[in-house]
Scaffold this active site. Structure first.
Site, PDB file in Angstrom:
ATOM      1  N   ALA A  23       0.795  -1.227   0.000  1.00  0.00           N
ATOM      2  CA  ALA A  23       0.000   0.000   0.000  1.00  0.00           C
ATOM      3  C   ALA A  23       0.834   1.287   0.000  1.00  0.00           C
ATOM      4  CB  ALA A  23      -0.947  -0.016   1.196  1.00  0.00           C
ATOM      5  N   THR A  27       0.517   5.545  -1.578  1.00  0.00           N
ATOM      6  CA  THR A  27       0.153   6.672  -0.688  1.00  0.00           C
ATOM      7  C   THR A  27       0.498   8.008  -1.332  1.00  0.00           C
ATOM      8  OG1 THR A  27       2.252   6.434   0.490  1.00  0.00           O
ATOM      9  CG2 THR A  27       0.326   5.434   1.525  1.00  0.00           C
ATOM     10  N   ARG A  35      -1.951   0.497   7.677  1.00  0.00           N
ATOM     11  CA  ARG A  35      -1.473   0.456   9.056  1.00  0.00           C
ATOM     12  C   ARG A  35      -0.708   1.688   9.534  1.00  0.00           C
ATOM     13  NH1 ARG A  35      -1.616  -4.330   6.717  1.00  0.00           N
ATOM     14  NH2 ARG A  35      -2.979  -5.849   7.714  1.00  0.00           N
ATOM     15  N   HIS A 122      -3.488  -9.973  -4.207  1.00  0.00           N
ATOM     16  CA  HIS A 122      -4.770  -9.796  -3.509  1.00  0.00           C
ATOM     17  C   HIS A 122      -5.910  -9.380  -4.444  1.00  0.00           C
ATOM     18  CE1 HIS A 122      -2.395  -9.200   0.515  1.00  0.00           C
ATOM     19  NE2 HIS A 122      -2.496 -10.463   0.155  1.00  0.00           N
ATOM     20  N   CYS A 130     -20.358 -11.481 -11.320  1.00  0.00           N
ATOM     21  CA  CYS A 130     -21.570 -11.966 -10.673  1.00  0.00           C
ATOM     22  C   CYS A 130     -21.280 -13.338 -10.070  1.00  0.00           C
ATOM     23  CB  CYS A 130     -22.698 -12.060 -11.696  1.00  0.00           C
ATOM     24  SG  CYS A 130     -24.134 -12.939 -11.051  1.00  0.00           S
ATOM     25  N   THR A 191       5.543  -1.707   2.093  1.00  0.00           N
ATOM     26  CA  THR A 191       4.733  -2.755   2.732  1.00  0.00           C
ATOM     27  C   THR A 191       5.237  -3.035   4.136  1.00  0.00           C
ATOM     28  OG1 THR A 191       4.030  -5.076   2.669  1.00  0.00           O
ATOM     29  CG2 THR A 191       6.075  -4.567   1.507  1.00  0.00           C
ATOM     30  N   SER A 192       4.304  -3.205   5.054  1.00  0.00           N
ATOM     31  CA  SER A 192       4.668  -3.467   6.446  1.00  0.00           C
ATOM     32  C   SER A 192       5.136  -4.916   6.626  1.00  0.00           C
ATOM     33  CB  SER A 192       3.467  -3.190   7.364  1.00  0.00           C
ATOM     34  OG  SER A 192       2.388  -4.004   6.974  1.00  0.00           O
ATOM     35  N   ILE A 232       8.942   6.163  -1.112  1.00  0.00           N
ATOM     36  CA  ILE A 232       9.413   5.431  -2.288  1.00  0.00           C
ATOM     37  C   ILE A 232       9.379   6.282  -3.564  1.00  0.00           C
ATOM     38  CG2 ILE A 232       7.177   4.315  -2.771  1.00  0.00           C
ATOM     39  CD1 ILE A 232       8.926   1.777  -3.431  1.00  0.00           C
TER      40      ILE A 232
HETATM   41  P1  OAD Z   1       0.383  -1.514   5.284  1.00  0.00           P
HETATM   42  O1  OAD Z   1      -0.503  -0.346   5.511  1.00  0.00           O
HETATM   43  O2  OAD Z   1       0.353  -2.600   6.282  1.00  0.00           O
HETATM   44  O3  OAD Z   1       1.890  -1.024   5.177  1.00  0.00           O
HETATM   45  C1  OAD Z   1       2.256   0.035   4.343  1.00  0.00           C
HETATM   46  C2  OAD Z   1       3.705   0.389   4.649  1.00  0.00           C
HETATM   47  O4  OAD Z   1       4.100   1.368   3.713  1.00  0.00           O
HETATM   48  C3  OAD Z   1       3.919   0.976   6.041  1.00  0.00           C
HETATM   49  O5  OAD Z   1       4.972   0.287   6.678  1.00  0.00           O
HETATM   50  C4  OAD Z   1       4.284   2.442   5.777  1.00  0.00           C
HETATM   51  O6  OAD Z   1       5.281   2.929   6.666  1.00  0.00           O
HETATM   52  C5  OAD Z   1       4.829   2.384   4.382  1.00  0.00           C
HETATM   53  N1  OAD Z   1       4.629   3.590   3.575  1.00  0.00           N
HETATM   54  C6  OAD Z   1       3.578   4.434   3.530  1.00  0.00           C
HETATM   55  N2  OAD Z   1       3.758   5.391   2.616  1.00  0.00           N
HETATM   56  C7  OAD Z   1       4.966   5.160   2.053  1.00  0.00           C
HETATM   57  C8  OAD Z   1       5.735   5.786   1.028  1.00  0.00           C
HETATM   58  N3  OAD Z   1       5.302   6.880   0.396  1.00  0.00           N
HETATM   59  N4  OAD Z   1       6.933   5.251   0.712  1.00  0.00           N
HETATM   60  C9  OAD Z   1       7.417   4.155   1.360  1.00  0.00           C
HETATM   61  N5  OAD Z   1       6.742   3.526   2.320  1.00  0.00           N
HETATM   62  C10 OAD Z   1       5.528   4.006   2.657  1.00  0.00           C
HETATM   63  O7  OAD Z   1       0.071  -2.048   3.804  1.00  0.00           O
HETATM   64  P2  OAD Z   1       0.435  -3.478   3.161  1.00  0.00           P
HETATM   65  O8  OAD Z   1       1.737  -3.983   3.674  1.00  0.00           O
HETATM   66  O9  OAD Z   1       0.260  -3.354   1.708  1.00  0.00           O
HETATM   67  O10 OAD Z   1      -4.842  -6.902   2.351  1.00  0.00           O
HETATM   68  O11 OAD Z   1      -0.727  -4.366   3.749  1.00  0.00           O
HETATM   69  C11 OAD Z   1      -0.845  -5.694   3.354  1.00  0.00           C
HETATM   70  C12 OAD Z   1      -2.285  -6.088   3.241  1.00  0.00           C
HETATM   71  O12 OAD Z   1      -3.001  -5.726   4.415  1.00  0.00           O
HETATM   72  C13 OAD Z   1      -3.048  -5.378   2.148  1.00  0.00           C
HETATM   73  O13 OAD Z   1      -2.832  -5.942   0.868  1.00  0.00           O
HETATM   74  C14 OAD Z   1      -4.471  -5.542   2.577  1.00  0.00           C
HETATM   75  C15 OAD Z   1      -4.322  -5.272   4.046  1.00  0.00           C
HETATM   76  O14 OAD Z   1      -5.250  -5.890   4.848  1.00  0.00           O
HETATM   77  C16 OAD Z   1      -6.094  -7.185   1.951  1.00  0.00           C
HETATM   78  O15 OAD Z   1      -6.934  -6.345   1.816  1.00  0.00           O
HETATM   79  C17 OAD Z   1      -6.316  -8.651   1.712  1.00  0.00           C
END
Ligand code: OAD
Length: 239
Positions: A23, A27, A35, A122, A130, A191-192, A232
């Site tokens: 995610a 952003t 998160r 995902h 449908c 990604t976290s 990023i």
């Molecule tokens: P998270 O929200 O868990 O993590 C996003 C990470 O990106 C965090 O560690 C932020 O610090 C970092 N971040 C934010 N903006 C940034 C930027 N501009 N540059 C670099 N880093 C940045 O999102 P995901 O890891 O994608 O699943 O979460 C994984 C999954 O959890 C998602 O795919 C979703 C969610 O539940 C489903 O919906 C199935």
């Protein structure tokens, strides 16, 4: 050499880069992540958001599922566009340097930016179908529907998104594993790394150029050969 210079050198020298993101890649396009403090999961809802994007919630609280899904996951995608990080990855692929983008994101921005080999672990808000007859619908069809979107056959239209409690597409997962196993440079960004099985993909990398570009620390930082805690888009715009 600075971290950015090292990354630049690794990218210049490689023709087998693989990117794995989440995610945080979107952003800077204006789409909140999950998160971070201003992320989706820190807003106030009646249920925890992980519950609201679960299979049980879709089947047992259908109206509320679609309220949340439409407002928080689908509509923001239509009101935003790819950023420099998406475009850079597409450019590297075109130059023959990058083999694949593996993403947890459902916004379809990598394809919009021009990337061809995109593995969406995902799913995507862009595809909807449908549940009864399989007819395909656009994201606009889902958003503009009054309440729960319905097919002309009467069935419920659902997004082609992997909800909590649902399995990942094994074919996509296996392809992701193969790309990572063979990668020379693996860049993980935005990604976290807390959601499995996606986060476990990092273990398949066997090279010595593992790069983590993430605003905040992750529990996997210690496995990386290069860690950059910056945005990023800002990092990639310097490459
Ligand atoms: P998270 O929200 O868990 O993590 C996003 C990470 O990106 C965090 O560690 C932020 O610090 C970092 N971040 C934010 N903006 C940034 C930027 N501009 N540059 C670099 N880093 C940045 O999102 P995901 O890891 O994608 O699943 O979460 C994984 C999954 O959890 C998602 O795919 C979703 C969610 O539940 C489903 O919906 C199935």
């Amino acid at each position: 050499m600075s971290e950015i210079e090292t990354l630049k050198q690794w990218i210049d020298e490689s023709d087998n880069i693989v990117f794995f993101g989440g995610a945080g890649v979107s952003t800077e396009s204006g789409i909140p992540d999950f998160r971070s403090v201003d992320g989706l999961y820190n807003q106030k809802y009646k249920y925890p958001p992980e519950v609201m994007v679960s299979h049980t919630f879709l089947t047992q609280h259908t109206e509320e599922f679609y309220d949340f899904y439409k407002e928080k996951l689908a509509a923001p995608v239509l009101n935003a566009k790819p950023n420099v990080a998406h475009y850079k990855l597409a450019e590297w692929e075109k130059q023959g340097k990058l083999k694949a983008v593996i993403t947890q994101n459902i916004d379809g921005f990598h394809q919009l930016a021009g990337s061809k080999e995109v593995l969406e672990l995902h799913g995507t808000v862009m595809k909807n179908y449908c549940e009864k007859c399989g007819k395909r619908y656009t994201v606009e069809d889902v958003i503009k529907a009054d309440g729960v979107p319905k097919c002309s056959c009467g069935g419920r239209i659902r997004p082609d998104v992997v909800l909590y409690e649902e399995g990942l597409d094994m074919d996509i997962m296996e392809r992701a594993v193969r790309y990572i196993q063979k990668a020379d440079v693996l860049i993980i960004g935005g990604t976290s790394l807390v959601v499995y099985p996606a986060a476990g993909l990092i273990r398949y990398y066997t090279g010595n150029k593992l790069v983590l570009v993430n605003l905040s620390e992750t529990s996997q930082d210690r496995y990386a050969d290069l860690v950059i805690h910056e945005k990023i888009g800002e990092v990639f715009s310097k490459l």
